[in-house]
Write a protein that holds these residues in place. Structure first.
Motif, PDB file in Angstrom:
ATOM      1  N   PRO A  27       0.740  -1.182   0.016  1.00 11.86           N
ATOM      2  CA  PRO A  27      -0.031  -0.034   0.112  1.00 11.86           C
ATOM      3  C   PRO A  27       0.977   1.434   0.165  1.00 11.86           C
ATOM      4  O   PRO A  27       0.378   2.342  -0.602  1.00 11.86           O
ATOM      5  N   ALA A  28       2.187   1.145   0.562  1.00 13.91           N
ATOM      6  CA  ALA A  28       3.067   2.520   0.842  1.00 13.91           C
ATOM      7  C   ALA A  28       3.246   2.861  -0.651  1.00 13.91           C
ATOM      8  O   ALA A  28       3.409   4.117  -1.075  1.00 13.91           O
ATOM      9  N   SER A  29       3.681   1.881  -1.413  1.00 16.81           N
ATOM     10  CA  SER A  29       4.222   2.300  -2.663  1.00 16.81           C
ATOM     11  C   SER A  29       2.977   2.686  -3.849  1.00 16.81           C
ATOM     12  O   SER A  29       2.975   3.596  -4.696  1.00 16.81           O
ATOM     13  N   MET A  30       1.893   2.333  -3.404  1.00 17.57           N
ATOM     14  CA  MET A  30       0.723   2.666  -4.205  1.00 17.57           C
ATOM     15  C   MET A  30       0.363   4.256  -3.778  1.00 17.57           C
ATOM     16  O   MET A  30      -0.165   4.919  -4.737  1.00 17.57           O
ATOM     17  N   ILE A  31       0.663   4.466  -2.661  1.00 19.80           N
ATOM     18  CA  ILE A  31       0.189   5.835  -2.206  1.00 19.80           C
ATOM     19  C   ILE A  31       1.070   6.743  -2.948  1.00 19.80           C
ATOM     20  O   ILE A  31       0.591   8.047  -3.446  1.00 19.80           O
ATOM     21  N   LEU A  32       2.475   6.383  -3.173  1.00 19.45           N
ATOM     22  CA  LEU A  32       3.321   7.432  -3.902  1.00 19.45           C
ATOM     23  C   LEU A  32       2.728   7.495  -5.316  1.00 19.45           C
ATOM     24  O   LEU A  32       2.791   8.492  -5.992  1.00 19.45           O
TER      25      LEU A  32
END
Length: 492
Positions: free
Chosen positions: A362-367
């Motif tokens: 999810p963190a990479s998708m937020i970026l």
């Protein structure tokens, strides 16, 4: 019953029967995914075509929302077939039906678009309505049945391998599926030079029939050498009658106070799936956390898929050109996923804590989605990049880390819990988002819709991260805490 899977018999220079059977089923799974890549690209192009499909952007969410109830119908039919015919005949029959649906819908669409037929206005409207019904049904059936066939392949593979063999061979087998998908998706633009979209669907049907031959060969070898899932189920039943510990295919055992998969299914049918799932999630909190995480993940996945399809149709109006471009995108997705499965994941599993992958996704998708929101009119490449990485994570990271949660649990949690999450969370997340998209397309124009949905995607990614944090707190670094805690509860 302890099983081993020798890769090579030095005495007669042949693979063992169990290894041969596993290889044939792996080829069948690879053929299935190759056919699915061809069928997916062809179906999406026909669905969004002005000639055979729907021009309205609300049609796609409606079709996706129809997939979930249709999946329940398919699951009911599958359960009945499994009881009457057994796993081998059921897999063969469902594969044949998939190929038949692809061929029949392709022929119907081809006839409806033939220019030599009656060109009157009434006839054209009639043929247009028939083509829309055919492409709508094809889209729904294809998306509903892909997981059904996939689970049957993996049910057999799991039945003929032990836990240690699973850790060693599951990643390469998954990588083989990614490899065949990459080759199929990358060949779409070349196939369309000699074939039209209808020929692409028939080619997918032919590959499905090849996969049916491979899977039937795998079952035939297993039956000849007495290690088929049906034979081992009979042995397990005899062990239950004798008392003591029961043996599952793959060498696993459960004791008298544990619940077997068959008992779990029967109890679920008696008490109701909702009641049983609620009791299970209260007893094993990590399953409830995983249910929420999967629901949010699939909601975001469908939202990004919708944005990608709308942007692709806007940027590439030509149907065959759009299908070829989408094929290349999926080829890159499967190729990168295969690279991660073959080379990266084994190193991660050996040297790093897999729990970090739950937060990385999810963190990479937020970026990526945040970068997409910064543009008032995001480009196709930027929207495609977000969708590409989302699908890559689903194909490479998620299957491994999800199985690590289930591997240390009791059998009721592993069997019923996985069934509820796959059927409930996965489909509920997609259906809920599909309904929201259907309503949103009614109130927004296309440009305002894309900007609004990009912001919604960013919000969904943030909520997904919060659910992943909650899940990670429940996962032990040793990956065995969930089972240990449950065992201690039982003893107390």
């Amino acid at each position: 019953m302890e099983m081993t899977l020798p890769r090579y018999d030095r005495a007669d220079h042949r693979l063992s029967p169990r290894a041969q059977s596993l290889g044939w089923m792996a080829l069948s799974a690879g053929a299935h995914f190759a056919a699915y890549e061809l069928a997916r690209s062809g179906t999406l192009a026909l669905f969004t075509s002005k000639t055979t499909g729907f021009e309205s952007s609300s049609a796609l969410p409606l079709a996706v929302g129809t997939v979930s109830p249709f999946s329940v119908v398919l699951l009911s039919c599958y359960s009945s077939l499994l009881d009457k015919r057994g796993p081998r005949s059921t897999l063969r029959f469902t594969t044949y039906v998939f190929a038949a649906v692809l061929t029949t819908c392709s022929l119907i669409l081809c006839l409806c678009t033939t220019k030599e037929l009656d060109a009157s206005i009434e006839s054209e409207v009639y043929r247009r309505n028939i083509s829309r019904v055919a492409v709508f049904f094809l889209f729904v059936y294809q998306n509903a049945s892909v997981r059904l066939l996939h689970s049957q392949h993996w049910s057999f593979i799991s039945s003929v391998t032990s836990k240690d063999e699973a850790k060693k061979w599951f990643a390469p087998i998954t990588g083989l599926a990614s490899l065949t998908s990459t080759i199929a998706a990358g060949s779409i633009s070349y196939l369309l030079k000699s074939l039209n979209l209808f020929g692409l669907l028939i080619t997918a049907a032919a590959i499905m029939l090849l996969g049916a031959y491979c899977s039937d060969t795998a079952y035939r070898i297993a039956e000849i050498h007495n290690f088929s899932p049906v034979k081992e189920a009979d042995d397990k039943t005899k062990g239950e009658a004798a008392g003591g510990a029961k043996t599952l295919p793959g060498g696993d055992k459960w004791q008298e106070n544990e619940v077997s998969p068959k008992q779990a299914t029967a109890t679920a049918g008696t008490d109701g799936l909702y009641v049983k799932a609620r009791a299970l999630f209260q007893r094993v909190p990590i399953l409830g956390a995983l249910f929420l995480e999967v629901l949010l993940c699939q909601s975001l996945s469908l939202l990004l898929n919708f944005l990608f399809l709308v942007k692709t149709k806007e940027a590439i109006p030509a149907d065959e050109e759009r299908a070829g471009w989408s094929g290349k995108c999926y080829a890159w997705t499967n190729g990168v996923s295969g690279f991660l499965q073959f080379l990266v994941m084994p190193l991660v599993m050996r040297w790093a804590d897999p729990r970090w992958l739950w937060l990385l996704m999810p963190a990479s998708m937020i970026l990526l989605v945040c970068r997409q929101c910064l543009q008032s009119n995001a480009s196709l490449m930027l929207v495609g990049l977000s969708f590409f990485w989302m699908k890559t994570q689903e194909y490479s990271f998620r299957p491994v880390v999800s199985e690590l949660i289930f591997v240390t649990m009791d059998f009721e949690s592993r069997y019923l819990g996985k069934e509820v999450i796959n059927l409930g969370a996965d489909r509920m997340g997609k259906s809920g988002m599909a309904i929201a998209l259907f309503l949103a397309t009614t109130y927004y124009d296309e440009q305002g819709l894309l900007e609004t949905l990009s912001k919604v995607a960013l919000l969904a990614a943030c909520v997904w991260l919060l659910s992943s944090l909650r899940l990670v707190r429940l996962i032990s670094p040793t990956r065995g805490r969930a089972h240990t805690d449950h065992s201690e509860e039982t003893e107390q």
